[in-house]
Write a protein that holds these residues in place. Structure first.
Motif, PDB file in Angstrom:
ATOM      1  N   ARG A  26       0.841  -1.200   0.000  1.00  0.00           N
ATOM      2  CA  ARG A  26       0.000   0.000   0.000  1.00  0.00           C
ATOM      3  C   ARG A  26       0.876   1.250   0.000  1.00  0.00           C
ATOM      4  O   ARG A  26       2.013   1.222   0.475  1.00  0.00           O
ATOM      5  CB  ARG A  26      -0.889   0.016   1.255  1.00  0.00           C
ATOM      6  CG  ARG A  26      -2.004  -1.006   1.187  1.00  0.00           C
ATOM      7  CD  ARG A  26      -2.905  -0.949   2.397  1.00  0.00           C
ATOM      8  NE  ARG A  26      -3.298   0.419   2.688  1.00  0.00           N
ATOM      9  CZ  ARG A  26      -3.644   0.867   3.883  1.00  0.00           C
ATOM     10  NH1 ARG A  26      -3.641   0.072   4.909  1.00  0.00           N
ATOM     11  NH2 ARG A  26      -3.988   2.114   4.065  1.00  0.00           N
ATOM     12  N   PRO A  27       0.341   2.355  -0.511  1.00  0.00           N
ATOM     13  CA  PRO A  27       1.117   3.605  -0.514  1.00  0.00           C
ATOM     14  C   PRO A  27       1.560   4.046   0.886  1.00  0.00           C
ATOM     15  O   PRO A  27       2.656   4.559   1.066  1.00  0.00           O
ATOM     16  CB  PRO A  27       0.165   4.624  -1.124  1.00  0.00           C
ATOM     17  CG  PRO A  27      -0.821   3.818  -1.885  1.00  0.00           C
ATOM     18  CD  PRO A  27      -0.935   2.496  -1.178  1.00  0.00           C
ATOM     19  N   ALA A  28       0.689   3.863   1.877  1.00  0.00           N
ATOM     20  CA  ALA A  28       1.031   4.236   3.255  1.00  0.00           C
ATOM     21  C   ALA A  28       0.730   3.039   4.165  1.00  0.00           C
ATOM     22  O   ALA A  28      -0.319   2.994   4.810  1.00  0.00           O
ATOM     23  CB  ALA A  28       0.234   5.457   3.691  1.00  0.00           C
ATOM     24  N   PRO A  29       1.639   2.056   4.211  1.00  0.00           N
ATOM     25  CA  PRO A  29       1.374   0.854   5.019  1.00  0.00           C
ATOM     26  C   PRO A  29       1.269   1.169   6.512  1.00  0.00           C
ATOM     27  O   PRO A  29       1.956   2.048   7.020  1.00  0.00           O
ATOM     28  CB  PRO A  29       2.556  -0.056   4.729  1.00  0.00           C
ATOM     29  CG  PRO A  29       3.576   0.771   4.057  1.00  0.00           C
ATOM     30  CD  PRO A  29       2.918   2.008   3.554  1.00  0.00           C
ATOM     31  N   ASP A  30       0.383   0.452   7.174  1.00  0.00           N
ATOM     32  CA  ASP A  30       0.163   0.601   8.618  1.00  0.00           C
ATOM     33  C   ASP A  30       1.149  -0.325   9.344  1.00  0.00           C
ATOM     34  O   ASP A  30       0.988  -1.545   9.319  1.00  0.00           O
ATOM     35  CB  ASP A  30      -1.281   0.233   8.941  1.00  0.00           C
ATOM     36  CG  ASP A  30      -1.621   0.377  10.407  1.00  0.00           C
ATOM     37  OD1 ASP A  30      -0.703   0.607  11.224  1.00  0.00           O
ATOM     38  OD2 ASP A  30      -2.810   0.261  10.739  1.00  0.00           O
ATOM     39  N   SER A  31       2.167   0.255   9.965  1.00  0.00           N
ATOM     40  CA  SER A  31       3.210  -0.559  10.595  1.00  0.00           C
ATOM     41  C   SER A  31       2.665  -1.402  11.749  1.00  0.00           C
ATOM     42  O   SER A  31       3.137  -2.516  11.978  1.00  0.00           O
ATOM     43  CB  SER A  31       4.366   0.313  11.069  1.00  0.00           C
ATOM     44  OG  SER A  31       3.929   1.271  11.987  1.00  0.00           O
ATOM     45  N   ALA A  32       1.663  -0.915  12.461  1.00  0.00           N
ATOM     46  CA  ALA A  32       1.072  -1.695  13.553  1.00  0.00           C
ATOM     47  C   ALA A  32       0.359  -2.926  12.997  1.00  0.00           C
ATOM     48  O   ALA A  32       0.459  -4.025  13.564  1.00  0.00           O
ATOM     49  CB  ALA A  32       0.103  -0.836  14.353  1.00  0.00           C
ATOM     50  N   LYS A  33      -0.344  -2.760  11.886  1.00  0.00           N
ATOM     51  CA  LYS A  33      -1.037  -3.889  11.263  1.00  0.00           C
ATOM     52  C   LYS A  33      -0.016  -4.898  10.734  1.00  0.00           C
ATOM     53  O   LYS A  33      -0.216  -6.105  10.863  1.00  0.00           O
ATOM     54  CB  LYS A  33      -1.935  -3.398  10.130  1.00  0.00           C
ATOM     55  CG  LYS A  33      -2.779  -4.486   9.522  1.00  0.00           C
ATOM     56  CD  LYS A  33      -3.782  -3.934   8.533  1.00  0.00           C
ATOM     57  CE  LYS A  33      -4.659  -5.042   7.984  1.00  0.00           C
ATOM     58  NZ  LYS A  33      -5.659  -4.539   7.057  1.00  0.00           N
ATOM     59  N   ILE A  34       1.072  -4.416  10.166  1.00  0.00           N
ATOM     60  CA  ILE A  34       2.121  -5.297   9.659  1.00  0.00           C
ATOM     61  C   ILE A  34       2.701  -6.134  10.794  1.00  0.00           C
ATOM     62  O   ILE A  34       2.871  -7.343  10.675  1.00  0.00           O
ATOM     63  CB  ILE A  34       3.218  -4.486   8.929  1.00  0.00           C
ATOM     64  CG1 ILE A  34       2.665  -3.946   7.604  1.00  0.00           C
ATOM     65  CG2 ILE A  34       4.462  -5.333   8.696  1.00  0.00           C
ATOM     66  CD1 ILE A  34       3.589  -2.980   6.893  1.00  0.00           C
ATOM     67  N   GLN A  35       2.997  -5.485  11.922  1.00  0.00           N
ATOM     68  CA  GLN A  35       3.541  -6.209  13.080  1.00  0.00           C
ATOM     69  C   GLN A  35       2.553  -7.260  13.587  1.00  0.00           C
ATOM     70  O   GLN A  35       2.950  -8.376  13.912  1.00  0.00           O
ATOM     71  CB  GLN A  35       3.892  -5.237  14.203  1.00  0.00           C
ATOM     72  CG  GLN A  35       5.170  -4.461  13.953  1.00  0.00           C
ATOM     73  CD  GLN A  35       6.361  -5.370  13.737  1.00  0.00           C
ATOM     74  OE1 GLN A  35       6.828  -5.537  12.622  1.00  0.00           O
ATOM     75  NE2 GLN A  35       6.859  -5.957  14.796  1.00  0.00           N
ATOM     76  N   ALA A  36       1.271  -6.900  13.648  1.00  0.00           N
ATOM     77  CA  ALA A  36       0.254  -7.842  14.122  1.00  0.00           C
ATOM     78  C   ALA A  36       0.150  -9.044  13.182  1.00  0.00           C
ATOM     79  O   ALA A  36       0.061 -10.192  13.642  1.00  0.00           O
ATOM     80  CB  ALA A  36      -1.098  -7.137  14.238  1.00  0.00           C
ATOM     81  N   LEU A  37       0.178  -8.795  11.876  1.00  0.00           N
ATOM     82  CA  LEU A  37       0.112  -9.884  10.909  1.00  0.00           C
ATOM     83  C   LEU A  37       1.329 -10.792  11.013  1.00  0.00           C
ATOM     84  O   LEU A  37       1.209 -12.022  10.943  1.00  0.00           O
ATOM     85  CB  LEU A  37      -0.014  -9.329   9.486  1.00  0.00           C
ATOM     86  CG  LEU A  37      -1.362  -8.710   9.130  1.00  0.00           C
ATOM     87  CD1 LEU A  37      -1.268  -7.938   7.815  1.00  0.00           C
ATOM     88  CD2 LEU A  37      -2.446  -9.777   9.043  1.00  0.00           C
ATOM     89  N   LYS A  38       2.498 -10.200  11.209  1.00  0.00           N
ATOM     90  CA  LYS A  38       3.721 -10.998  11.352  1.00  0.00           C
ATOM     91  C   LYS A  38       3.658 -11.886  12.593  1.00  0.00           C
ATOM     92  O   LYS A  38       4.064 -13.052  12.560  1.00  0.00           O
ATOM     93  CB  LYS A  38       4.957 -10.093  11.424  1.00  0.00           C
ATOM     94  CG  LYS A  38       5.347  -9.514  10.083  1.00  0.00           C
ATOM     95  CD  LYS A  38       6.588  -8.659  10.211  1.00  0.00           C
ATOM     96  CE  LYS A  38       7.035  -8.105   8.879  1.00  0.00           C
ATOM     97  NZ  LYS A  38       8.270  -7.310   8.999  1.00  0.00           N
ATOM     98  N   LYS A  39       3.131 -11.343  13.685  1.00  0.00           N
ATOM     99  CA  LYS A  39       3.009 -12.136  14.916  1.00  0.00           C
ATOM    100  C   LYS A  39       2.033 -13.283  14.727  1.00  0.00           C
ATOM    101  O   LYS A  39       2.284 -14.405  15.174  1.00  0.00           O
ATOM    102  CB  LYS A  39       2.569 -11.244  16.081  1.00  0.00           C
ATOM    103  CG  LYS A  39       3.675 -10.367  16.606  1.00  0.00           C
ATOM    104  CD  LYS A  39       3.199  -9.521  17.764  1.00  0.00           C
ATOM    105  CE  LYS A  39       4.300  -8.577  18.231  1.00  0.00           C
ATOM    106  NZ  LYS A  39       3.866  -7.749  19.355  1.00  0.00           N
TER     107      LYS A  39
END
Length: 51
Positions: free
Chosen positions: A26-39
């Motif tokens: 995405r143009p402006a990725p949500d870093s909190a969502k990325i971390q949650a998905l990785k976990k």
């Protein structure tokens, strides 16, 4: 029964991977969502390894 559970976990892992790739592209990725998905992906991977 165990193989169907593992298969379901593998599908869930693939779905999380897809969501992660989409978020990162995405143009402006949500870093909190990325971390949650990785976990979540890591937890599923660990559960697959236990079975």
């Amino acid at each position: 029964m165990e193989t169907s559970h593992v298969h379901a976990l593998q599908q869930k892992h693939s779905g999380l991977d897809k969501q992660l790739r989409e978020e990162m592209n995405r143009p402006a990725p949500d870093s909190a969502k990325i971390q949650a998905l990785k976990k979540m992906k890591l937890r599923v991977k660990e559960e697959i390894a236990l079975n």
